[in-house]
Design a protein around this motif. Sequence first.
Motif, PDB file in Angstrom:
ATOM      1  N   ASP A  95       0.721  -1.260  -0.028  1.00  0.00           N
ATOM      2  CA  ASP A  95      -0.006   0.059   0.053  1.00  0.00           C
ATOM      3  C   ASP A  95       0.944   1.284   0.160  1.00  0.00           C
ATOM      4  N   PRO A  96       0.681   2.170  -0.971  1.00  0.00           N
ATOM      5  CA  PRO A  96       1.549   3.421  -0.802  1.00  0.00           C
ATOM      6  C   PRO A  96       1.353   4.311   0.290  1.00  0.00           C
ATOM      7  N   ARG A  97      -0.101   4.282   1.036  1.00  0.00           N
ATOM      8  CA  ARG A  97       0.000   5.055   2.282  1.00  0.00           C
ATOM      9  C   ARG A  97       0.390   4.403   3.401  1.00  0.00           C
ATOM     10  N   PRO A  98       0.928   5.417   4.337  1.00  0.00           N
ATOM     11  CA  PRO A  98       1.335   4.857   5.624  1.00  0.00           C
ATOM     12  C   PRO A  98       0.142   3.804   6.265  1.00  0.00           C
ATOM     13  N   THR A  99       0.454   2.509   6.437  1.00  0.00           N
ATOM     14  CA  THR A  99      -0.753   1.816   6.638  1.00  0.00           C
ATOM     15  C   THR A  99      -0.139   0.810   7.737  1.00  0.00           C
ATOM     16  N   MET A 100      -1.068   0.543   8.928  1.00  0.00           N
ATOM     17  CA  MET A 100      -0.541  -0.651   9.523  1.00  0.00           C
ATOM     18  C   MET A 100      -1.892  -1.439  10.016  1.00  0.00           C
ATOM     19  N   LEU A 101      -1.484  -2.758  10.439  1.00  0.00           N
ATOM     20  CA  LEU A 101      -2.804  -3.735  10.810  1.00  0.00           C
ATOM     21  C   LEU A 101      -2.648  -3.799  12.315  1.00  0.00           C
ATOM     22  N   LEU A 102      -3.853  -3.782  13.028  1.00  0.00           N
ATOM     23  CA  LEU A 102      -3.878  -3.662  14.486  1.00  0.00           C
ATOM     24  C   LEU A 102      -4.912  -4.953  14.817  1.00  0.00           C
ATOM     25  N   GLY A 103      -4.542  -5.530  15.835  1.00  0.00           N
ATOM     26  CA  GLY A 103      -5.117  -6.758  16.375  1.00  0.00           C
ATOM     27  C   GLY A 103      -6.430  -6.060  17.372  1.00  0.00           C
ATOM     28  N   SER A 104      -7.448  -7.059  17.626  1.00  0.00           N
ATOM     29  CA  SER A 104      -8.453  -6.451  18.520  1.00  0.00           C
ATOM     30  C   SER A 104      -8.049  -6.021  19.676  1.00  0.00           C
ATOM     31  N   GLY A 105      -6.733  -6.579  20.216  1.00  0.00           N
ATOM     32  CA  GLY A 105      -6.379  -6.127  21.589  1.00  0.00           C
ATOM     33  C   GLY A 105      -5.543  -4.705  21.541  1.00  0.00           C
ATOM     34  N   GLY A 106      -5.549  -4.140  20.457  1.00  0.00           N
ATOM     35  CA  GLY A 106      -4.785  -2.855  20.308  1.00  0.00           C
ATOM     36  C   GLY A 106      -3.220  -3.033  19.995  1.00  0.00           C
ATOM     37  N   ARG A 107      -2.887  -4.093  19.609  1.00  0.00           N
ATOM     38  CA  ARG A 107      -1.293  -4.320  19.199  1.00  0.00           C
ATOM     39  C   ARG A 107      -1.123  -4.319  17.757  1.00  0.00           C
ATOM     40  N   ILE A 108       0.074  -3.874  17.337  1.00  0.00           N
ATOM     41  CA  ILE A 108       0.391  -3.605  16.023  1.00  0.00           C
ATOM     42  C   ILE A 108       0.819  -4.787  15.407  1.00  0.00           C
ATOM     43  N   VAL A 109       0.194  -5.350  14.508  1.00  0.00           N
ATOM     44  CA  VAL A 109       0.527  -6.781  13.921  1.00  0.00           C
ATOM     45  C   VAL A 109       1.332  -6.622  12.704  1.00  0.00           C
ATOM     46  N   ALA A 110       1.362  -5.426  11.919  1.00  0.00           N
ATOM     47  CA  ALA A 110       2.299  -5.253  10.790  1.00  0.00           C
ATOM     48  C   ALA A 110       2.194  -3.769  10.552  1.00  0.00           C
ATOM     49  N   ALA A 111       3.151  -3.191  10.115  1.00  0.00           N
ATOM     50  CA  ALA A 111       3.039  -1.743   9.548  1.00  0.00           C
ATOM     51  C   ALA A 111       4.173  -1.651   8.444  1.00  0.00           C
ATOM     52  N   ASN A 112       3.640  -0.994   7.503  1.00  0.00           N
ATOM     53  CA  ASN A 112       4.499  -0.897   6.324  1.00  0.00           C
ATOM     54  C   ASN A 112       5.660   0.107   6.576  1.00  0.00           C
ATOM     55  N   SER A 126       2.342  -1.778  21.384  1.00  0.00           N
ATOM     56  CA  SER A 126       0.892  -1.442  21.559  1.00  0.00           C
ATOM     57  C   SER A 126       0.631  -0.121  20.909  1.00  0.00           C
ATOM     58  N   LEU A 127      -0.834  -0.090  20.563  1.00  0.00           N
ATOM     59  CA  LEU A 127      -1.503   1.139  20.014  1.00  0.00           C
ATOM     60  C   LEU A 127      -1.193   2.489  20.694  1.00  0.00           C
ATOM     61  N   ASP A 128      -1.012   2.221  21.854  1.00  0.00           N
ATOM     62  CA  ASP A 128      -0.812   3.462  22.886  1.00  0.00           C
ATOM     63  C   ASP A 128       0.531   4.055  22.416  1.00  0.00           C
ATOM     64  N   ALA A 129       1.391   3.569  21.891  1.00  0.00           N
ATOM     65  CA  ALA A 129       2.652   4.035  21.315  1.00  0.00           C
ATOM     66  C   ALA A 129       2.626   5.028  20.104  1.00  0.00           C
ATOM     67  N   LEU A 130       1.218   4.835  19.654  1.00  0.00           N
ATOM     68  CA  LEU A 130       1.262   5.602  18.389  1.00  0.00           C
ATOM     69  C   LEU A 130       0.882   7.074  18.520  1.00  0.00           C
ATOM     70  N   PRO A 131       1.506   8.026  17.960  1.00  0.00           N
ATOM     71  CA  PRO A 131       1.024   9.650  18.199  1.00  0.00           C
ATOM     72  C   PRO A 131      -0.320   9.973  17.578  1.00  0.00           C
ATOM     73  N   VAL A 132      -1.414   9.684  18.435  1.00  0.00           N
ATOM     74  CA  VAL A 132      -2.537   9.596  18.008  1.00  0.00           C
ATOM     75  C   VAL A 132      -3.298  10.612  19.249  1.00  0.00           C
ATOM     76  N   ASP A 133      -4.197  11.640  18.722  1.00  0.00           N
ATOM     77  CA  ASP A 133      -4.847  12.372  19.903  1.00  0.00           C
ATOM     78  C   ASP A 133      -5.674  11.340  20.671  1.00  0.00           C
TER      79      ASP A 133
END
Length: 578
Positions: A95-112, A126-133
């Motif tokens: 995928d040309p976009r910044p994209t990642m897969l997340l599990g239902s528990g909030g862990r990053i399964v894959a990131a391009n 963990s999802l918490d490590a992402l810079p999201v508001d």
Amino acid sequence: MKVAGGDTPAGEAAGLVDKVYATVLEPGRYDELMAAWERHIADAIRELDGPEMDARGPADRDEIERHFLNAFTILERLGRPLEDRRPIEALVEADPRPTMLLGSGGRIVAANGAASELFAAATGQSLDALPVDADGMRQIREALARMGTEPPGRLLAVARAFSARDGSAFIVALTRAPARDGDAPLGLLSVADLAWNDRIGAVLRQAFGLSEAECEIARALMAGASAREIADARKSSIETVRTQMKAVLRKTEAHSQGELIRMTAALAQFDMGGDGRIMARGRRAAALFDVLRQGSRKLVYTRIGAPQGRPVLFVHGMLDGYAAPLFNREALAARNINLIVPARPGFGGSDHDGEAEGAPERFAADAEALLDHLGIARCPVLGHLSGALYAYAIAARMGSRIPHILNVSGTVPVTSGAQISALAPRQRIVAYTTKYAPRFSRLILRAAVALIDSGGHHAFMKALYESAVADWPVAQRADLLPHLSDGYDFMVAQGYKAFEIDARLLMQDWSRYVAPVTQPVTLLHGPHDPAVPVWSVRDFAGRYANIVLHEVADAGQLIFFARPDLVLDRLEAALRAP
């Protein structure tokens, strides 16, 4: 064929042949083919205004037919795009976009690579490590928790994320990722602003009356810009930008900037088409449907609304599939109604069961088997669009087990050529060709499949409704476009055959399916329906004592999308009937 001037019969025929082969090479030129074909048969269509059902075909039928059949053969040999069988992780990396897969528990399964670079995302984090508001993080976590009940491809949440490099803001969109059967559900989190294009701006202008400046405000908000950043970029005062932002919210009827961003992101997700959107269209429907075996055949069905609610059998048409029930699922649940939605043979995932002759009777037997399977002793049937024909067949077979029929924008038997000549342009062409020149119709239907396969859902919708004064504003709504798209995918999931069967049946006088029906029948129909003239519905209803027509003022064909409360009120009445 000798090419002559464009205004001569020979020149017109040559131009038509050019469009035939151009459409094979470029499915997006389908509308040009239809326009050329309409010009070619215009005189024959004009002859349908009287009550006679006979009409001549094209004068040069044999020569034109040869080219139509050649083009059809080419399309069939080219085949249809194969589903991408690569692992989902490989699709994410591509995928040309910044994209990642997340599990239902909030862990990053894959990131391009793009996501790793922009957000410092890494597999296992963990999802918490992402810079999201904070608000966006809450939305994402809530969406991941319910993800198992959502179909692949559906937009679940949007959030504001920030670059790990310089702190610049982006809007990210969470959808449910396509999955192999049996795999755990995964969320697909992608930057959404890269999907904006001029078509999205055009839809916002047409659907909501946004000005060019207001579209730019919407685009900047989707890119994650603040009011101050927008003002600086536009060299405007912040007060001017805030006034424009309020105008955008008012016109789009969004209650907050977050809601506006979510709506625009949903439109963007829909419009990506073949430009890299990770989506398995067939699996979006498959995730919703269960399987009932009918001998060696597979009949798939789903239930939409309140899980334990009052049952209603829903019979889809040839263009809508499960779109209307899914679009109205919250309203159905609120009213404690559970729509049982089988896919008719050849549509969606249900196997074909034969030719057009006897198709309504065969589906009525399928519907009876499905109600038996679910333990439903009695329920009304709701027929939508061409599903109306099958609703009558079901009621005729099951008698008192079907206490009421509600047909919404339903078809009626074709008893005169005037019914065809009164149709909107696209519907008129298909109807005429199906009835009077069926060997030509196969290419027209197969080319429509190619158009949808190429991501031309909006073009197909536009051709159907652009000339429909009541339906065109409805069809362009951002919240409706993805559902209409799902319906078109459902229609062509197995090719053109099911569409062809319906088209042939609908152009007949099929009154024999209505005659045995003694149950009360309610028809909801709009006076601006482009596919079934309201005067023909009045005439049809007037022939039967048990049929009552309710005309929906100012409505077209898309009543179930435009006026769902009205439809559900009538359905409530049908459920209360003895």
